[in-house]
Design an enzyme around this catalytic site. Structure first.
Site, PDB file in Angstrom:
ATOM      1  N   LYS A 148       0.487  -1.365  -0.308  1.00 50.80           N
ATOM      2  CA  LYS A 148       0.435   0.394   0.122  1.00 50.80           C
ATOM      3  C   LYS A 148       0.976   1.162  -0.242  1.00 50.80           C
ATOM      4  CE  LYS A 148      -0.681   1.314   4.626  1.00 50.80           C
ATOM      5  NZ  LYS A 148      -0.033   3.086   4.355  1.00 50.80           N
ATOM      6  N   HIS A 178      -0.844  -5.128   6.685  1.00 54.31           N
ATOM      7  CA  HIS A 178      -0.292  -5.499   7.452  1.00 54.31           C
ATOM      8  C   HIS A 178      -0.339  -6.337   9.336  1.00 54.31           C
ATOM      9  CE1 HIS A 178       1.615  -1.864   8.803  1.00 54.31           C
ATOM     10  NE2 HIS A 178       2.362  -2.871  10.432  1.00 54.31           N
ATOM     11  N   HIS A 240      -5.678   0.223   7.141  1.00 53.30           N
ATOM     12  CA  HIS A 240      -5.364  -0.075   7.732  1.00 53.30           C
ATOM     13  C   HIS A 240      -6.923  -0.384   9.223  1.00 53.30           C
ATOM     14  CE1 HIS A 240      -1.614  -1.074   7.034  1.00 53.30           C
ATOM     15  NE2 HIS A 240      -0.828   0.288   7.546  1.00 53.30           N
TER      16      HIS A 240
END
Length: 489
Positions: A148, A178, A240
């Site tokens: 990203k 992640h 995220h």
């Protein structure tokens, strides 16, 4: 574990040296990599394998995970054996010769899987994939991992996805986030869907609000040029924070199949109530840090950072109230926030439950009446359920205690970090913790009116002092609903 070749484009960059190589070393040290698995770093630097190894050795002491075992001098046996896996090749995404050399080098190794990790700027994704296809590296055993941010907005993200899809099938494309690889996030799924106890209570009848925070003490460091074009909403919230929201709010998938999980996340994203310009004005806060202090050390304001425009209007902080328009979550606010140069480094999910309908016991001032489930992702990983219990003694008074639902402290089992877990999943071909294209598009679709409204307006980001929890308007966003951020409650 299959025999693999892992090619890291941008192999001399910050992400590769700070995260990817240490994660692979830890997997190697834990004997999780096939003995004949190879790691090939590529970059534009005119160095050879020896030069690349020397660069890693020089940075070894700065890489926490590597530094535990190999500290740059090659004294550690695991570090030495790990270095035998590594090679380096000079590759320029705009030049044919490097890719021909790459294909030739890979053809001499009987690998079952080739994973190409694109740790580069997004505008290089399309030319790299085109070059890989040109030299025959788009076969079914080849996978591409895309870092990203994938684009700047919905249109640019779709353009990149279209370009990559010309050469690779969807099940060959691994869009990494992640945070999905962190142990507490995985434990959240296990707690929700592996037990009968918690799942019935994660719904509107029992939950007052959900707060998701990703706060950083760091500023933009050496990424001023990138960050000034991107901002906190594109860099963090679109990816995220929305992914963490999905993990909290999703319905139980029918199976643990990758598409079953991602289908349920997509339903959540589609159920997010659209943001009208009025909603953007009332339910979003954008801020920008000014000079202040972190751990007693003075730090500059955002506009004084290197490579940041003197009159930049880029946000370094964003807070949003999101609402999910479905049966389970109707009326439950989800508060999302992220920022740089904040009071501490913290990533957490806090689920506040409604208070007891009738309070029987005396409650000391300042003691919360709300049970809460707190999933901490960083700096330490834990899951705790906070409850009210009786204070010891001959009087009946309440105190707050917690059940620790994380077994890390009582288990000797090794815990992989997020990048290690996701790299291993890519090698094994497990897509469940990676983002599917339609998920990503829907996330961009939801944030698009926020970006448009901010762009059309002439209101500057609200200033906040470095080392605080963001602008006062962030607290006001919650106080209008009669609640407060977790650390302020």
């Amino acid at each position: 574990m299959p025999v693999f070749d892992l090619v890291i484009f941008g192999g001399t960059g910050d992400l590769a040296c700070r995260k990817l190589i240490p994660a692979l070393f830890n997997a190697h040290r834990a004997r999780l990599l096939h003995a004949r698995g190879r790691i090939l770093a590529t970059g534009t630097e005119p160095i050879d394998r020896a030069g690349f190894i020397a660069m890693l050795e020089a940075r070894g002491r700065q890489m926490a995970q590597v530094g535990e075992a190999g500290t740059g001098g090659g004294a550690d046996a695991d570090w030495d054996s790990f270095l035998h896996r590594l090679d380096y090749l000079q590759v320029d995404a705009t030049q044919d010769s490097g890719f021909e050399a790459l294909a030739a080098g890979l053809s001499g190794h009987a690998s079952e899987v080739v994973v190409c990790y694109l740790a580069t700027a997004p505008h290089l994704f399309a030319p790299i994939c085109a070059q890989l296809a040109r030299v025959g590296l788009s076969k079914r055993n080849v996978r591409v991992v895309l870092e990203k941010p994938l684009g700047h907005d919905l249109e640019s993200s779709e353009a990149i996805n279209d370009a990559v899809a010309r050469f690779f099938e969807e099940d060959q494309i691994y869009r990494i986030d992640h945070y999905l690889g962190k142990e507490p996030v995985q434990n959240l799924m296990a707690i929700r869907f592996g037990n009968i106890l918690f799942e019935p209570f994660l719904r509107r009848e029992w939950v007052r609000d959900v707060q998701i925070t990703i706060a950083e003490e760091l500023g933009v460091e050496q990424r001023g040029t990138f960050y000034d074009r991107t901002g906190a909403l594109r860099d963090m919230l679109q990816s995220h924070l929305l992914q963490l929201l999905c993990m909290v709010a999703m319905e139980p998938p029918a199976t643990l199949d990758a598409d079953a999980i991602r289908d349920e996340k997509l339903k959540v994203l589609k159920a997010l109530r659209p943001m009208s310009p009025r909603c953007v004005a009332e339910r979003t806060v954008r801020g920008q840090y000014r000079q202040g202090a972190i751990d007693g050390r003075p730090v500059p304001g955002y506009r004084d950072e290197p490579d940041v425009a003197a009159h930049s209007q880029t946000e370094t902080f964003v807070a949003v109230r999101a609402d999910i328009a479905n049966w389970r979550w109707a009326g439950v606010p989800f508060y999302l926030r992220t920022g740089k140069r904040m009071a501490s480094r913290l990533a957490e999910i806090v689920i506040h439950f409604h208070r007891a309908p009738h309070e029987l016991f005396p409650r000391p001032p300042g003691l919360s009446a709300h049970n809460r489930l707190v999933i901490t992702l960083q700096p330490d990983e834990s899951i705790r359920l906070y409850l009210l219990t009786k204070t010891p003694g001959d009087t009946i008074a309440l105190r707050e205690t917690y059940l620790d639902l994380d077994l890390a402290s009582s288990s000797s089992e090794r815990r992989a970090d997020a990048y290690e877990r996701l790299l291993l999943d890519a090698i094994h071909g497990r897509l469940g913790l990676f983002v599917r294209r339609d998920e990503q598009a829907q996330a961009w679709h939801w944030v698009k009116p926020i970006l448009q409204t901010w762009s059309a307006g002439n209101q500057a980001p609200k200033p906040y002092t470095a080392g605080t929890w963001g602008p006062a308007a962030s607290s006001a966003l919650l106080s209008r609903d009669g609640v407060a951020w977790h650390e302020e409650a």
